[in-house]
Write an enzyme that holds these catalytic residues in place. Structure first.
Site, PDB file in Angstrom:
ATOM      1  N   TYR A   1      -7.739  15.301  -8.489  1.00  0.00           N
ATOM      2  CA  TYR A   1      -7.013  14.389  -9.386  1.00  0.00           C
ATOM      3  C   TYR A   1      -6.056  15.131 -10.314  1.00  0.00           C
ATOM      4  O   TYR A   1      -4.865  14.803 -10.392  1.00  0.00           O
ATOM      5  CB  TYR A   1      -8.009  13.560 -10.194  1.00  0.00           C
ATOM      6  CG  TYR A   1      -7.343  12.565 -11.123  1.00  0.00           C
ATOM      7  CD1 TYR A   1      -6.803  11.381 -10.619  1.00  0.00           C
ATOM      8  CD2 TYR A   1      -7.231  12.810 -12.496  1.00  0.00           C
ATOM      9  CE1 TYR A   1      -6.179  10.464 -11.461  1.00  0.00           C
ATOM     10  CE2 TYR A   1      -6.611  11.897 -13.339  1.00  0.00           C
ATOM     11  CZ  TYR A   1      -6.092  10.721 -12.818  1.00  0.00           C
ATOM     12  OH  TYR A   1      -5.470   9.820 -13.644  1.00  0.00           O
TER      13      TYR A   1
ATOM     14  N   ASP B   1       0.890  -1.168   0.000  1.00  0.00           N
ATOM     15  CA  ASP B   1       0.000   0.000   0.000  1.00  0.00           C
ATOM     16  C   ASP B   1       0.924   1.213   0.000  1.00  0.00           C
ATOM     17  O   ASP B   1       1.673   1.432   0.962  1.00  0.00           O
ATOM     18  CB  ASP B   1      -0.896  -0.016   1.247  1.00  0.00           C
ATOM     19  CG  ASP B   1      -1.853   1.164   1.282  1.00  0.00           C
ATOM     20  OD1 ASP B   1      -1.544   2.231   0.691  1.00  0.00           O
ATOM     21  OD2 ASP B   1      -2.917   1.040   1.905  1.00  0.00           O
TER      22      ASP B   1
ATOM     23  N   LYS C   1      -1.820  14.954 -10.454  1.00  0.00           N
ATOM     24  CA  LYS C   1      -0.995  14.485 -11.568  1.00  0.00           C
ATOM     25  C   LYS C   1      -0.048  15.592 -12.047  1.00  0.00           C
ATOM     26  O   LYS C   1       1.052  15.302 -12.517  1.00  0.00           O
ATOM     27  CB  LYS C   1      -1.888  13.975 -12.707  1.00  0.00           C
ATOM     28  CG  LYS C   1      -2.672  12.690 -12.353  1.00  0.00           C
ATOM     29  CD  LYS C   1      -1.747  11.514 -12.039  1.00  0.00           C
ATOM     30  CE  LYS C   1      -2.503  10.195 -11.895  1.00  0.00           C
ATOM     31  NZ  LYS C   1      -1.626   9.058 -11.563  1.00  0.00           N
TER      32      LYS C   1
ATOM     33  N   THR D   1     -10.967   1.006 -17.567  1.00  0.00           N
ATOM     34  CA  THR D   1     -10.625   0.375 -16.276  1.00  0.00           C
ATOM     35  C   THR D   1     -11.691   0.729 -15.239  1.00  0.00           C
ATOM     36  O   THR D   1     -12.573   1.563 -15.484  1.00  0.00           O
ATOM     37  CB  THR D   1      -9.260   0.865 -15.732  1.00  0.00           C
ATOM     38  OG1 THR D   1      -9.392   2.254 -15.372  1.00  0.00           O
ATOM     39  CG2 THR D   1      -8.129   0.692 -16.729  1.00  0.00           C
TER      40      THR D   1
ATOM     41  N   ASN E   1       2.551   3.322 -10.663  1.00  0.00           N
ATOM     42  CA  ASN E   1       1.266   3.285 -11.367  1.00  0.00           C
ATOM     43  C   ASN E   1       0.077   3.457 -10.435  1.00  0.00           C
ATOM     44  O   ASN E   1      -0.957   3.980 -10.856  1.00  0.00           O
ATOM     45  CB  ASN E   1       1.154   1.945 -12.114  1.00  0.00           C
ATOM     46  CG  ASN E   1      -0.261   1.662 -12.577  1.00  0.00           C
ATOM     47  OD1 ASN E   1      -0.717   2.208 -13.585  1.00  0.00           O
ATOM     48  ND2 ASN E   1      -0.989   0.830 -11.820  1.00  0.00           N
TER      49      ASN E   1
HETATM   50  P1  NAP Z   1      -7.576   0.961 -11.616  1.00  0.00           P
HETATM   51  O1  NAP Z   1      -8.000  -0.117 -12.537  1.00  0.00           O
HETATM   52  O2  NAP Z   1      -8.519   1.503 -10.607  1.00  0.00           O
HETATM   53  O3  NAP Z   1      -6.224   0.470 -10.902  1.00  0.00           O
HETATM   54  C1  NAP Z   1      -5.634   1.236  -9.917  1.00  0.00           C
HETATM   55  C2  NAP Z   1      -4.639   0.361  -9.182  1.00  0.00           C
HETATM   56  O4  NAP Z   1      -4.026   1.156  -8.167  1.00  0.00           O
HETATM   57  C3  NAP Z   1      -5.315  -0.816  -8.474  1.00  0.00           C
HETATM   58  O5  NAP Z   1      -4.446  -1.929  -8.494  1.00  0.00           O
HETATM   59  C4  NAP Z   1      -5.461  -0.284  -7.067  1.00  0.00           C
HETATM   60  O6  NAP Z   1      -5.534  -1.304  -6.080  1.00  0.00           O
HETATM   61  C5  NAP Z   1      -4.153   0.465  -6.954  1.00  0.00           C
HETATM   62  N1  NAP Z   1      -4.109   1.351  -5.802  1.00  0.00           N
HETATM   63  C6  NAP Z   1      -4.947   2.360  -5.476  1.00  0.00           C
HETATM   64  N2  NAP Z   1      -4.548   2.912  -4.316  1.00  0.00           N
HETATM   65  C7  NAP Z   1      -3.450   2.227  -3.925  1.00  0.00           C
HETATM   66  C8  NAP Z   1      -2.596   2.310  -2.813  1.00  0.00           C
HETATM   67  N3  NAP Z   1      -2.785   3.201  -1.824  1.00  0.00           N
HETATM   68  N4  NAP Z   1      -1.538   1.463  -2.742  1.00  0.00           N
HETATM   69  C9  NAP Z   1      -1.329   0.558  -3.714  1.00  0.00           C
HETATM   70  N5  NAP Z   1      -2.116   0.403  -4.760  1.00  0.00           N
HETATM   71  C10 NAP Z   1      -3.160   1.243  -4.859  1.00  0.00           C
HETATM   72  O7  NAP Z   1      -7.090   2.255 -12.413  1.00  0.00           O
HETATM   73  P2  NAP Z   1      -6.216   2.460 -13.739  1.00  0.00           P
HETATM   74  O8  NAP Z   1      -7.063   3.203 -14.679  1.00  0.00           O
HETATM   75  O9  NAP Z   1      -5.576   1.194 -14.152  1.00  0.00           O
HETATM   76  O10 NAP Z   1      -5.131   3.462 -13.178  1.00  0.00           O
HETATM   77  C11 NAP Z   1      -3.734   3.181 -13.140  1.00  0.00           C
HETATM   78  C12 NAP Z   1      -2.988   4.492 -13.248  1.00  0.00           C
HETATM   79  O11 NAP Z   1      -3.265   5.070 -14.518  1.00  0.00           O
HETATM   80  C13 NAP Z   1      -3.405   5.536 -12.208  1.00  0.00           C
HETATM   81  O12 NAP Z   1      -2.279   6.235 -11.745  1.00  0.00           O
HETATM   82  C14 NAP Z   1      -4.318   6.460 -12.993  1.00  0.00           C
HETATM   83  O13 NAP Z   1      -4.372   7.748 -12.454  1.00  0.00           O
HETATM   84  C15 NAP Z   1      -3.639   6.429 -14.353  1.00  0.00           C
HETATM   85  N6  NAP Z   1      -4.477   6.852 -15.474  1.00  0.00           N
HETATM   86  C16 NAP Z   1      -5.541   6.122 -15.858  1.00  0.00           C
HETATM   87  C17 NAP Z   1      -6.294   6.551 -16.959  1.00  0.00           C
HETATM   88  C18 NAP Z   1      -7.477   5.778 -17.470  1.00  0.00           C
HETATM   89  O14 NAP Z   1      -8.110   6.227 -18.440  1.00  0.00           O
HETATM   90  N7  NAP Z   1      -7.815   4.630 -16.893  1.00  0.00           N
HETATM   91  C19 NAP Z   1      -5.943   7.722 -17.649  1.00  0.00           C
HETATM   92  C20 NAP Z   1      -4.836   8.445 -17.210  1.00  0.00           C
HETATM   93  C21 NAP Z   1      -4.097   7.986 -16.144  1.00  0.00           C
HETATM   94  P3  NAP Z   1      -6.971  -1.916  -5.585  1.00  0.00           P
HETATM   95  O15 NAP Z   1      -7.372  -2.951  -6.591  1.00  0.00           O
HETATM   96  O16 NAP Z   1      -6.633  -2.476  -4.249  1.00  0.00           O
HETATM   97  O17 NAP Z   1      -7.929  -0.768  -5.525  1.00  0.00           O
END
Ligand code: NAP
Length: 257
Positions: free
Chosen positions: A180, A67, A184, A215, A94
């Protein structure tokens, strides 16, 4: 991850928040390239499940309970990586949360700067910004033992002050956010500062925007697959010694800060 010591010359990558979403796809792609991949997951079982599934697909993948907001867990994870592998080649920061990012039924956006709940802002920064500092600093001694250390911070187009301040630009429809988006942007600033400090040590540090990816974080409204979003992350994680540092990239190339 077991305590068994297997200090190795193998390339080792740690991906935080890799039990699902973009991080999961990054882990899969790095494992497919032959790296030993450590799945950082705050929930031990979710991490083990993801690692087991990737091992079944013949990757050298292990779970690390991590975490990013828990200093004790961060230190424990660094100790485990040190004991088991002795070094780290790639760190992918990530793990991230939106804080909410949702439009309520009343059409009131809970990240609007004028009405935002400060506790939510703090929670988002705790994960997306302070968590990155904690994990990076805990892993840096291990990264310094790599011949080619790489750090990739998973950011967003929403981090870009240039893109989001253009009222006629493609991001003009993004809702104003005090949580958010600024988290970033702070990650962008951190990326540059780490890159500047670590340039002399040949640690290449870059930020990437994966694009709008399908996601849980956006209730699966994204139009890219996690594998598509992961590709640019993997590209920056595997750049050569002549690759960039202190940069910000999407799949289409450099992005303005
Ligand atoms: P996601 O599917 O919600 O995955 C987020 C991951 O981060 C999950 O494994 C979650 O764990 C983990 N997490 C959250 N808080 C945490 C903590 N305190 N310690 C450790 N792990 C933690 O989201 P995603 O879209 O793949 O996002 C991944 C990254 O991409 C993020 O930084 C997000 O801001 C960035 N991003 C995403 C998008 C998009 O369109 N999806 C666009 C731009 C940037 P749990 O399963 O335990 O919750």
């Amino acid at each position: 991850m077991s305590e068994q010591t297997t200090h190795t010359n193998q390339n080792v990558a740690l991906v935080t928040g890799a039990n699902k979403g973009i991080g999961h796809a990054v882990a899969q792609q790095l494992a497919a390239r032959g790296m030993t991949v450590l799945i950082g997951a705050r929930d031990a079982q979710r991490g083990e499940d993801a690692a087991a599934a990737m091992r079944a697909a013949r990757g050298d993948v292990h779970a690390v309970t991590l975490d990013v907001t828990d200093p004790t867990a961060v230190q424990a994870a660094a100790r485990q990586v040190e004991q088991r592998f002795g070094h780290l080649d790639v760190l992918i920061n990530n793990a991230g949360i939106t804080g909410s990012g949702q439009v309520s039924p009343q059409d009131a956006y809970d990240q609007a700067p004028s009405t935002v709940d400060l506790d939510m802002v703090r929670a988002v920064f705790e994960t997306n910004v302070f968590g990155v500092i904690a994990v990076t600093n805990a892993m840096l001694p291990l990264l310094r033992r790599s011949p080619a250390p790489r750090i990739v911070n998973v950011s967003s187009h929403a981090a870009s002050l240039t893109l989001t301040s253009d009222p006629d630009g493609p991001f003009a429809t993004l809702l104003p956010s005090a949580a958010y988006n600024p988290s970033k942007s702070a990650l962008s600033a951190l990326t540059v500062q780490y890159a500047n400090e670590l340039r002399k040590d040949s640690v290449l540090v870059n930020a990437v925007a994966p694009g709008y990816v399908d996601t849980d974080s956006n209730n699966h409204t994204g139009h890219l697959t996690p594998a598509q979003g992961a590709a640019v992350v993997v590209r920056l994680a595997t750049i050569g010694a002549d690759g960039p540092t202190a940069g910000f990239f999407s799949a289409d190339g450099p992005l303005p800060w």
